[in-house]
Write an enzyme that holds these catalytic residues in place. Structure first.
Site, short mmCIF file in Angstrom:
data_model
loop_
_atom_site.label_atom_id
_atom_site.label_comp_id
_atom_site.label_asym_id
_atom_site.label_seq_id
_atom_site.Cartn_x
_atom_site.Cartn_y
_atom_site.Cartn_z
N GLY A 182 0.90 -1.31 -0.27
CA GLY A 182 0.36 -0.43 -0.20
C GLY A 182 0.67 1.58 0.80
N PRO A 183 0.46 2.49 0.04
CA PRO A 183 0.93 3.54 -0.64
C PRO A 183 1.29 3.85 1.30
CG PRO A 183 -0.95 3.84 -1.52
CD PRO A 183 -0.94 2.13 -0.60
N THR A 213 0.21 4.77 4.88
CA THR A 213 -1.43 3.53 5.34
C THR A 213 -2.00 3.12 6.25
OG1 THR A 213 -1.41 2.29 3.64
CG2 THR A 213 -2.72 3.93 2.79
N GLY A 214 -0.68 2.38 7.27
CA GLY A 214 -1.14 1.79 8.43
C GLY A 214 -0.43 0.34 8.34
N LYS A 215 0.52 -0.05 7.94
CA LYS A 215 0.93 -0.96 7.43
C LYS A 215 1.73 -1.37 8.82
CE LYS A 215 2.83 -0.31 4.27
NZ LYS A 215 2.51 1.48 2.97
N THR A 216 2.49 -0.31 8.79
CA THR A 216 3.71 -1.22 10.38
C THR A 216 2.77 -0.55 11.19
OG1 THR A 216 5.83 0.42 8.91
CG2 THR A 216 5.55 0.29 11.10
N GLU A 220 -8.08 33.33 -9.99
CA GLU A 220 -9.08 31.99 -9.44
C GLU A 220 -10.27 31.87 -9.64
OE1 GLU A 220 -7.48 29.93 -8.02
OE2 GLU A 220 -5.40 31.31 -8.47
N ASP A 223 -1.78 24.78 -14.31
CA ASP A 223 -2.01 24.91 -14.24
C ASP A 223 -2.53 23.23 -16.02
OD1 ASP A 223 -3.68 26.05 -12.09
OD2 ASP A 223 -4.35 27.76 -13.68
#
Length: 676
Positions: free
Chosen positions: A254-255, A258-261, A476, A553
């Site tokens: 995963g990126p 993201t909570g792997k560890t 803008e 842009d």
């Protein structure tokens, strides 16, 4: 007037933060036995005694040799060979004793300088020639030759001199070896130089990470897979009864952020079995063969403590696809990978060892590492959706105080593309801002400023009134009008003239939901909205006055148009994938090796299709600006006065002058709208 923020398919990639560590792994202390201490003390005393005796004996031996030399008549006075011949011609030589095969002579001669007294001198002879012997006989000089005699002291001195350095070297190496193997410091202690091959994995018999599955949110599918692994370790009979075997490996993909560890910490805290943790970069060192040795040592320790869990973080550091390195087949990293493959599923097997690995670059991993039998499961830990972000915010917001106007559901809808680490950083930044401003609770103002800071950067100084500020305002508002009037575009969330980072002004768009499938209409609408700023500059100020503010842009819309043609097959060329898979890889070597599969004619057609999409979108943007000039002037007037307009305020003014497409209308009470 730097790049405009336009939240295209997803948020711009953010710098991610690592969740705070929950503790330091404790290292067991090795205690040696008293017998071993006594043995080491005895060795040290013996070495000191030997060196002391050597230090005392050397002067004695030198003195003995000097005395022996004096007994042999060796004098410290020297005479040159030419002067010796001169003395010989003048009949001043009385006696000659020859030593060392006639190369040294001890001469008794009458010295005029000493009042014709007899003096013993040493003469270095070039060799015992027949002419010299004949001359000694003619002068009737007493001469004799002496053989070399060495006593036992001289022999001992020569023996010690020859063996001293090797003995000291061998003794030093022996002491280093004993210190490395005998617990005098361990792998990281003073004896470490000979312990390079030992594994550096942190070992915990009873892990106490402070993290459980209750602390993991937003990745329910991955958490379920890990809970099954924990159940297998705690109650294996439930699975073995039906013929199931324990998974050998689980790969987390995963990126970043993201909570792997965090999942690995949770399984360590829940499983209740010994836990080894190591980073992939710790296997490879400067010495050849160290990586493979550390892999063997790691699995040896794991087998001794089975059943257990081995966690390898950032495994792409050692598991990169073979054959792509500079060193070819002899690359040290490849040798380490080969040993890892053998240990995970070789002839011996690793029953009872579960290997958990994490990476954010699964595309560069070796195929042999990913096969079942090594990593039986590949768990995808992706960026959370709205529901997942809400659950993550609840976990990280449990210890924070919020005002009544703050809704975690609203924050979740405003943060598409945020990872778990980004959300944790968001709430922490909001808490810091609240403390800096002297508040007792976090308000929606702190949440709003924190999101802007994370996405766009630090807040800058507001521009003073003038042409530049007016130009930024029209730029803008041009983005906002073109995006709102183009069917399929995301709604405007905010328009502001407050600089952030390198941007002089910002227009925020936010999707109503998390789109997993994006249509051609939506992609084309984003190109139109991205060109709205340049179109407004050209219509309002004239073509000669367009500025460099649209550089970002143009870069975004060009990349998006090329993706539509090359990757998504959304052009007149047809539904083709025109990009080699190797060219899309994150690995530089694999991109260099990728074969260009398109012809020159096809490459020209791609450029033409990309230009056609951009030109068509720009014409639509110019038309919308011309048709809504009065509405634009009114919105710019209000924006220059207030400096920030919410999405609801912008749509309220625009709807007075023109009709907003049905699919782009947003109810005033939508959670996506910010407080004014």
């Amino acid at each position: 007037m730097a790049p405009t923020s336009m939240s295209l398919a997803a948020k711009t990639p953010l710098p991610f933060s690592t969740l705070p560590s929950s503790g330091v792994a404790q290292r067991p202390v090795s205690v040696t036995a008293s017998l071993e201490h006594k043995t080491n003390d005895a060795r040290r005393k013996f070495l000191k005694l030997a060196l002391g005796n050597l230090g005392v004996g050397l002067p004695t031996l030198l003195g003995a040799k000097r005395a022996l030399a004096e007994e042999q008549g060796v004098s410290s006075s020297r005479m040159s060979y030419s002067r010796f011949l001169e003395y010989l011609d003048k009949d001043r030589v009385k006696k000659v004793d020859l030593f060392e095969n006639g190369t040294i002579a001890i001469v008794e001669a009458i010295s005029p300088e000493l009042g014709n007294r007899v003096q013993r001198v040493r003469v270095q002879l070039p060799g015992l020639s027949q002419e010299l012997l004949q001359k000694l006989r003619e002068k009737n000089i007493d001469f004799a030759a002496h053989s070399n005699q060495e006593d036992s002291g001289s022999l001992l001195f020569n023996l010690i001199g020859n063996l001293a350095f090797p003995l000291i070297l061998i003794g030093g190496l022996f002491l280093l070896s004993r210190r490395a193997q005998g617990g005098l410091g361990g792998p990281n202690g003073p004896g470490f130089p000979l312990g390079f091959g030992q594994s550096r994995a942190k070992f915990q018999m009873e892990p106490n990470t402070g993290v459980t599955f209750d602390d993991v949110a937003g990745v329910d599918e991955a958490k379920q897979d890990f809970m099954e692994v924990v159940e297998f370790l705690k109650k294996p009979e439930r699975f073995t009864a039906v013929g199931a075997r324990i998974p050998k490996g689980v790969l987390l993909v995963g990126p970043p952020g993201t909570g792997k560890t965090l999942l690995a910490k949770a399984i360590a805290g829940e499983a209740g079995v010994p836990f080894f943790s190591i980073s992939g970069s710790e296997f490879v060192e400067m010495f050849v063969g160290v990586g493979a040795s550390r892999v063997r040592d790691l699995f040896k320790k794991a087998k001794e403590n089975a059943p257990c869990i081995v966690f390898v973080d950032e495994i792409d550091a050692v598991g990169r696809q073979r054959g792509t390195g500079i060193g070819g087949g002899n690359d040290e990293r490849e040798q380490t990978l080969n040993q890892l493959l053998t240990e995970m599923d070789g002839f011996e097997g690793n029953t009872g060892i579960i290997v958990i690995a994490a990476t954010n670059r699964a595309d560069i991993l070796d195929s042999a590492l990913l096969r079942p039998g090594r990593f039986d499961r590949q768990v995808s830990v992706d960026v959370p959706d709205v529901r997942g972000r809400t659950e993550i915010l609840k976990v990280h917001g449990s210890n924070k105080k919020f005002d009544t106007d703050v809704s975690l559901e609203v924050i979740a809808m405003r943060t598409p593309g945020f990872s778990g680490a980004d959300l944790a950083n968001l709430l922490n930044e909001a808490a810091i801002l609240a403390g800096r401003r002297g508040r007792t609770a976090i308000s929606s103002k702190e949440i709003d400023d924190s999101i802007d800071r994370i996405v766009a950067g630090m807040e800058g100084t507001v521009m003073t009134d003038g042409k530049s500020k007016s130009l930024v305002a029209y730029h803008e508002v041009g983005h906002a009008i073109c995006g709102t009037l183009t069917p399929g575009h995301d709604p405007v969330q905010k328009v502001t003239l407050i600089p952030r980072g390198q941007a002089r002004g910002l227009t925020w768009f936010i999707p109503m939901d998390d789109p997993t499938l994006i249509s051609r209409q939506q992609l084309f609408a984003r190109i139109v909205g991205g060109l709205g700023g340049r179109a407004a500059e050209e219509i309002i100020f004239g073509e000669p006055e367009v500025t460099t503010g649209a550089a970002g842009d143009l870069q975004q819309i060009t990349g998006l148009a090329k993706q539509m043609v090359v990757t998504f097959g959304m052009s007149d060329i047809g539904p083709w994938s025109l990009m080699d898979s190797g060219a899309q890889s994150g690995d530089v070597i694999m991109r260099m090796m990728a074969r260009n599969s398109m012809s020159e004619k096809l490459a020209e057609d791609i450029d033409t299709a990309v230009k056609r999409l951009s030109d068509e979108a720009y014409e639509i943007a110019l038309s919308q600006i011309r048709s809504n000039r009065e509405a634009m002037d009114k919105i710019v007037e209000v924006l220059l006065e207030k400096e920030t307009l919410s999405g609801d305020e912008f749509r309220a003014i625009l709807s007075e002058f023109t009709e907003i497409p049905v699919e782009n209308r947003v109810p005033p009470a939508t959670p996506a709208a910010l407080p004014a």
